[in-house]
Design a protein around this motif. Structure first.
Motif, PDB file in Angstrom:
ATOM      1  N   LYS A 136      43.408   3.123  21.179  1.00 19.40           N
ATOM      2  CA  LYS A 136      44.251   4.100  20.477  1.00 19.40           C
ATOM      3  C   LYS A 136      44.806   5.202  21.406  1.00 19.40           C
ATOM      4  O   LYS A 136      45.377   6.186  20.936  1.00 19.40           O
ATOM      5  N   ARG A 137      44.643   5.037  22.704  1.00  8.38           N
ATOM      6  CA  ARG A 137      45.145   6.014  23.665  1.00  8.38           C
ATOM      7  C   ARG A 137      46.310   5.385  24.413  1.00  8.38           C
ATOM      8  O   ARG A 137      46.234   4.213  24.787  1.00  8.38           O
ATOM      9  N   SER A 138      47.390   6.164  24.629  1.00  8.40           N
ATOM     10  CA  SER A 138      48.504   5.642  25.410  1.00  8.40           C
ATOM     11  C   SER A 138      48.250   5.899  26.889  1.00  8.40           C
ATOM     12  O   SER A 138      47.881   7.011  27.264  1.00  8.40           O
ATOM     13  N   VAL A 139      48.421   4.860  27.700  1.00  5.21           N
ATOM     14  CA  VAL A 139      48.227   5.033  29.135  1.00  5.21           C
ATOM     15  C   VAL A 139      49.369   4.336  29.885  1.00  5.21           C
ATOM     16  O   VAL A 139      50.006   3.428  29.351  1.00  5.21           O
ATOM     17  N   LYS A 140      49.596   4.789  31.099  1.00 11.49           N
ATOM     18  CA  LYS A 140      50.579   4.134  31.968  1.00 11.49           C
ATOM     19  C   LYS A 140      49.848   3.680  33.223  1.00 11.49           C
ATOM     20  O   LYS A 140      49.063   4.443  33.785  1.00 11.49           O
ATOM     21  N   VAL A 141      50.100   2.445  33.631  1.00  9.68           N
ATOM     22  CA  VAL A 141      49.449   1.958  34.847  1.00  9.68           C
ATOM     23  C   VAL A 141      50.493   1.376  35.788  1.00  9.68           C
ATOM     24  O   VAL A 141      51.463   0.744  35.351  1.00  9.68           O
ATOM     25  N   ASP A 142      50.267   1.591  37.067  1.00  7.95           N
ATOM     26  CA  ASP A 142      51.197   1.115  38.089  1.00  7.95           C
ATOM     27  C   ASP A 142      50.641  -0.178  38.687  1.00  7.95           C
ATOM     28  O   ASP A 142      49.927  -0.150  39.682  1.00  7.95           O
ATOM     29  N   VAL A 143      50.946  -1.296  38.042  1.00  4.23           N
ATOM     30  CA  VAL A 143      50.434  -2.593  38.494  1.00  4.23           C
ATOM     31  C   VAL A 143      51.518  -3.650  38.346  1.00  4.23           C
ATOM     32  O   VAL A 143      52.505  -3.453  37.635  1.00  4.23           O
ATOM     33  N   GLU A 144      51.312  -4.763  39.049  1.00  3.75           N
ATOM     34  CA  GLU A 144      52.191  -5.916  38.870  1.00  3.75           C
ATOM     35  C   GLU A 144      52.038  -6.444  37.443  1.00  3.75           C
ATOM     36  O   GLU A 144      50.912  -6.465  36.916  1.00  3.75           O
ATOM     37  N   PRO A 145      53.130  -6.916  36.839  1.00  2.07           N
ATOM     38  CA  PRO A 145      53.042  -7.430  35.457  1.00  2.07           C
ATOM     39  C   PRO A 145      52.083  -8.611  35.313  1.00  2.07           C
ATOM     40  O   PRO A 145      51.528  -8.836  34.250  1.00  2.07           O
ATOM     41  N   SER A 146      51.875  -9.342  36.419  1.00  2.00           N
ATOM     42  CA  SER A 146      51.010 -10.524  36.328  1.00  2.00           C
ATOM     43  C   SER A 146      49.527 -10.192  36.491  1.00  2.00           C
ATOM     44  O   SER A 146      48.674 -11.064  36.360  1.00  2.00           O
ATOM     45  N   THR A 147      49.211  -8.915  36.776  1.00  2.00           N
ATOM     46  CA  THR A 147      47.801  -8.527  36.946  1.00  2.00           C
ATOM     47  C   THR A 147      47.020  -8.852  35.677  1.00  2.00           C
ATOM     48  O   THR A 147      47.467  -8.532  34.579  1.00  2.00           O
ATOM     49  N   PRO A 148      45.857  -9.493  35.816  1.00  4.88           N
ATOM     50  CA  PRO A 148      45.068  -9.748  34.607  1.00  4.88           C
ATOM     51  C   PRO A 148      44.687  -8.444  33.907  1.00  4.88           C
ATOM     52  O   PRO A 148      44.329  -7.460  34.565  1.00  4.88           O
ATOM     53  N   LEU A 149      44.765  -8.473  32.596  1.00  7.48           N
ATOM     54  CA  LEU A 149      44.405  -7.302  31.797  1.00  7.48           C
ATOM     55  C   LEU A 149      43.010  -6.789  32.157  1.00  7.48           C
ATOM     56  O   LEU A 149      42.771  -5.584  32.226  1.00  7.48           O
ATOM     57  N   LEU A 150      42.087  -7.719  32.438  1.00 14.90           N
ATOM     58  CA  LEU A 150      40.713  -7.332  32.777  1.00 14.90           C
ATOM     59  C   LEU A 150      40.686  -6.388  33.986  1.00 14.90           C
ATOM     60  O   LEU A 150      39.941  -5.407  34.014  1.00 14.90           O
ATOM     61  N   TRP A 151      41.487  -6.704  34.991  1.00 15.18           N
ATOM     62  CA  TRP A 151      41.533  -5.877  36.205  1.00 15.18           C
ATOM     63  C   TRP A 151      42.019  -4.474  35.865  1.00 15.18           C
ATOM     64  O   TRP A 151      41.497  -3.485  36.348  1.00 15.18           O
ATOM     65  N   VAL A 152      43.038  -4.410  35.036  1.00 15.97           N
ATOM     66  CA  VAL A 152      43.602  -3.107  34.660  1.00 15.97           C
ATOM     67  C   VAL A 152      42.555  -2.288  33.915  1.00 15.97           C
ATOM     68  O   VAL A 152      42.348  -1.107  34.193  1.00 15.97           O
ATOM     69  N   LEU A 153      41.869  -2.940  32.976  1.00 14.22           N
ATOM     70  CA  LEU A 153      40.858  -2.224  32.187  1.00 14.22           C
ATOM     71  C   LEU A 153      39.747  -1.696  33.087  1.00 14.22           C
ATOM     72  O   LEU A 153      39.372  -0.524  33.015  1.00 14.22           O
TER      73      LEU A 153
ATOM     74  N   ARG B 285      40.871 -13.539  25.960  1.00 15.08           N
ATOM     75  CA  ARG B 285      40.130 -13.479  27.223  1.00 15.08           C
ATOM     76  C   ARG B 285      40.973 -12.671  28.211  1.00 15.08           C
ATOM     77  O   ARG B 285      41.999 -13.141  28.693  1.00 15.08           O
ATOM     78  N   SER B 286      40.534 -11.465  28.504  1.00 15.05           N
ATOM     79  CA  SER B 286      41.370 -10.565  29.297  1.00 15.05           C
ATOM     80  C   SER B 286      41.486 -10.999  30.749  1.00 15.05           C
ATOM     81  O   SER B 286      42.405 -10.586  31.447  1.00 15.05           O
ATOM     82  N   CYS B 287      40.575 -11.877  31.220  1.00 17.14           N
ATOM     83  CA  CYS B 287      40.674 -12.345  32.610  1.00 17.14           C
ATOM     84  C   CYS B 287      41.891 -13.236  32.808  1.00 17.14           C
ATOM     85  O   CYS B 287      42.383 -13.391  33.918  1.00 17.14           O
ATOM     86  N   SER B 288      42.348 -13.853  31.719  1.00 14.04           N
ATOM     87  CA  SER B 288      43.443 -14.814  31.818  1.00 14.04           C
ATOM     88  C   SER B 288      44.674 -14.348  31.041  1.00 14.04           C
ATOM     89  O   SER B 288      45.552 -15.141  30.748  1.00 14.04           O
ATOM     90  N   THR B 289      44.707 -13.057  30.711  1.00 12.63           N
ATOM     91  CA  THR B 289      45.860 -12.491  30.007  1.00 12.63           C
ATOM     92  C   THR B 289      46.586 -11.545  30.951  1.00 12.63           C
ATOM     93  O   THR B 289      46.008 -10.527  31.356  1.00 12.63           O
ATOM     94  N   PRO B 290      47.821 -11.868  31.336  1.00  8.62           N
ATOM     95  CA  PRO B 290      48.545 -10.922  32.191  1.00  8.62           C
ATOM     96  C   PRO B 290      48.791  -9.615  31.436  1.00  8.62           C
ATOM     97  O   PRO B 290      49.042  -9.637  30.232  1.00  8.62           O
TER      98      PRO B 290
END
Lengths: 154, 122
Positions: free
Chosen positions: A8-25, A56-61
């Motif tokens: 429920k929080r808005s965030v901005k991250v500076d990553v490649e679009p293909s980065t797995p969601l898990l990495w971003v989290l 599965r966030s490891c396999s979700t860009p």
């Protein structure tokens, strides 16, 4: 920059679009409750919700998660009061604990859709989550227990 | 393939210091051993392990996990660590159950479906 809604929080991250969601989290947002297991969507340790659906966030860009409500184990409740968290503590489900965030997130998605699941429903919803410690019987019991708690509250 | 819906196990570890943890550790060892016994196989080619992840190294999942009934034998002897005690009897129990049901012996683990089928054809 990619805009996300996490717990429920808005965030901005500076990553490649293909980065797995898990990495971003884990790496960018410090939400380390979600675990890396197999990296290929076989074990379920990295399960989070996208608009309430378990993925599965490891396999979700990360690009695929933009625009969705992302919920991690940290966002399930602010104070461990989610019925599954209470049932998990009551029944002492975890052994080593590594898979448990993913197990709970899969179970939470199941209970949203099927508030009173039969063992068959649990088998179907939970078979994407491996537990090497073999806590499956207690996971099953805790899901039934959480379902009872929800009924009690409602 | 072999399916095991329920397993009973009794343990005598002296005075049970943490009975719930003991219970969990027994269940855990039983299920881990059953996974070893029915599914987990590593093969080698040119000196290297061929399996690399859970898609080619299958392990037990929720749909295959038995209900494990545990019994802690009351005892006043000195307590000992439970360790992975629970796993020891699983292989013989399943192999003997298979023999009781079919009159055939399984002698090599893991008891993969093709090995079960081969035993049934002998």
């Amino acid at each position: 920059m990619i805009s996300l809604t996490v717990n429920k929080r808005s965030v901005k991250v500076d990553v490649e679009p293909s980065t797995p969601l898990l990495w971003v989290l884990r790496e960018h947002l410090g939400l380390t409750g979600t675990k890396y297991g197999c990296g290929v969507a076989q074990c379920g340790a990295c399960t989070v919700h996208l608009d309430g659906r378990p993925v599965r966030s490891c396999s979700t860009p990360v690009s695929k998660a933009a625009g969705s409500e992302i919920t991690t184990i940290e966002g399930l409740s602010p104070d461990r009061s989610h019925p599954l968290q209470r049932a998990w503590i009551e029944i002492e489900v975890p052994q080593c604990g590594y898979c448990q965030s993913g197990q709970i997130m899969s179970a939470a998605a199941l209970l949203e859709k099927t508030p009173n699941p039969a063992d068959e429903d649990i088998n179907r919803a939970m078979s994407g989550n491996i537990c090497r410690c073999g806590t499956y019987p207690r996971i099953r019991r805790a899901i039934h227990r959480a379902a009872e708690m929800v009924k009690g509250v409602a | 393939m072999i399916r095991v819906p329920e397993i009973w196990i009794a343990a005598n570890v002296g005075v049970p210091i943490m009975p719930r943890n003991l219970d969990a550790q027994l269940q855990s060892a039983v299920i881990h051993s059953l996974s070893n016994l029915l599914k987990e196989r590593i093969t080698f080619k040119n000196g290297a392990v061929q399996q690399s992840n859970f898609y080619d190294y299958q392990v037990i999942r929720m749909s295959e996990a038995p209900e494990v009934h545990t019994h802690i034998v009351p005892s006043s002897r000195n307590p000992v660590g439970i360790g992975d005690l629970g796993g020891i009897g699983v292989g013989p129990a399943v192999a003997n159950a298979f023999f009781s049901a079919t009159g055939r012996r399984l002698r090599q683990s893991p008891f993969l479906p093709e090995r079960v089928l081969a035993a049934l054809k002998t």
